[in-house]
Design a protein around this motif. Structure first.
Motif, PDB file in Angstrom:
ATOM      1  N   UNK A 184      41.524  10.887  33.249  1.00 57.46           N
ATOM      2  CA  UNK A 184      42.441   9.758  33.120  1.00 57.46           C
ATOM      3  C   UNK A 184      43.466  10.007  32.021  1.00 57.46           C
ATOM      4  N   UNK A 185      43.009  10.521  30.903  1.00 59.23           N
ATOM      5  CA  UNK A 185      43.904  10.795  29.771  1.00 59.23           C
ATOM      6  C   UNK A 185      44.995  11.788  30.153  1.00 59.23           C
ATOM      7  N   UNK A 186      44.627  12.800  30.898  1.00 57.91           N
ATOM      8  CA  UNK A 186      45.571  13.861  31.242  1.00 57.91           C
ATOM      9  C   UNK A 186      46.458  13.507  32.433  1.00 57.91           C
ATOM     10  N   UNK A 187      45.924  12.734  33.396  1.00 57.42           N
ATOM     11  CA  UNK A 187      46.621  12.575  34.672  1.00 57.42           C
ATOM     12  C   UNK A 187      47.463  11.318  34.794  1.00 57.42           C
ATOM     13  N   UNK A 188      47.038  10.207  34.203  1.00 55.19           N
ATOM     14  CA  UNK A 188      47.680   8.917  34.468  1.00 55.19           C
ATOM     15  C   UNK A 188      48.943   8.752  33.621  1.00 55.19           C
ATOM     16  N   UNK A 189      49.997   8.240  34.245  1.00 52.57           N
ATOM     17  CA  UNK A 189      51.260   8.046  33.550  1.00 52.57           C
ATOM     18  C   UNK A 189      51.142   6.906  32.539  1.00 52.57           C
ATOM     19  N   UNK A 190      51.836   7.044  31.416  1.00 52.31           N
ATOM     20  CA  UNK A 190      51.773   6.053  30.335  1.00 52.31           C
ATOM     21  C   UNK A 190      53.177   5.826  29.792  1.00 52.31           C
TER      22      UNK A 190
END
Length: 241
Positions: A184-190
């Motif tokens: 989640x930390x690496x893949x999801x846009x923020x």
């Protein structure tokens, strides 16, 4: 009939769906990238590239898209997930589709980890109880007498095996949770501020569109980058149709 019975037994067959993009203005182009549909949208100071995260989507699952954003301007520009909008078009009306943020996905994963820990604890307790009873047995003599006995050796072996199994289960549960959090930390846009010429992107998760009786589901995602608004029109329907 056998296939239908199997589907019913498994709780229903999973229907795969695919998406198609439609260019809504001259600054957009629908194309293919590595065999997958994609759309490029260019505005005054930004460029957005959108494609599905997987080749097929689950019919009632959340659509997940990979979004790439390029700052074409000469000044830093902000991207805010809270400014992303998603709307489904059905029966002449528009319905909001919730954007599932990184924070929401993290909370869901935490809840899943709590449930997994509870199940692991129940299984570990069961193993420990079974091991505690492993040293006890019953016997019957040739004369017909019956009784019970206790074997410390058998009990020790069973308890050691149970301890090893429990440790492995707990370690697997912890490792799975840590791995999911890392993904989640690496893949999801923020939220992100992009410097001039910088690219940024990640996965954008959207609440599932409502079913349209087997027909295509039409919805729009609006991605705001600084003062630019990129309107992405999407059609989602059964694979191969």
């Amino acid at each position: 009939m056998s296939i239908l019975a199997l589907c019913a037994l498994l709780g229903g067959c999973v229907t795969a769906e695919t998406v198609q993009f439609k260019a809504s203005n001259p600054q957009q182009q629908a194309l293919m990238r590595d065999g997958q549909p994609a759309l490029v949208s260019r505005q005054k100071t930004s460029l957005v590239l959108v494609r599905p995260a997987a080749r097929q989507m689950q019919a009632n699952g959340r659509p997940v898209f990979v979004v790439g954003i390029n700052n074409l301007g000469k000044q830093p520009v902000d991207f805010r997930v809270s400014q992303v909008e998603a709307v489904q078009h059905a029966a002449g009306s528009d319905f909001e589709m919730k954007v599932v943020t990184y924070e929401m996905l993290v909370q869901e994963e935490k809840n899943r980890q709590v449930a997994a820990a509870l199940l692991t604890g129940v299984a570990a307790a069961g193993n420990a109880y079974s091991a505690s009873r492993a040293g006890y047995g019953h016997y019957t003599t040739p004369g017909g007498r019956t009784g019970t006995f206790y074997s410390p050796t058998a009990a020790a072996i069973a308890q050691n095996n149970a301890a090893a199994q429990n440790e492995a289960m707990i370690a697997t549960t912890v490792e799975t949770g840590q791995r999911n959090m890392a993904v989640l930390e690496q893949a999801v846009i923020k939220d992100n501020t992009m410097m001039p010429g910088e690219w940024y992107g990640g996965q954008l998760h959207i609440a599932p569109p409502t079913d349209q009786g087997g027909g295509p589901k039409m919805y729009t995602i609006v991605i705001t980058v600084g003062s630019d608004r990129h309107v992405i029109d999407i059609s989602q329907g059964p694979a191969g149709v």
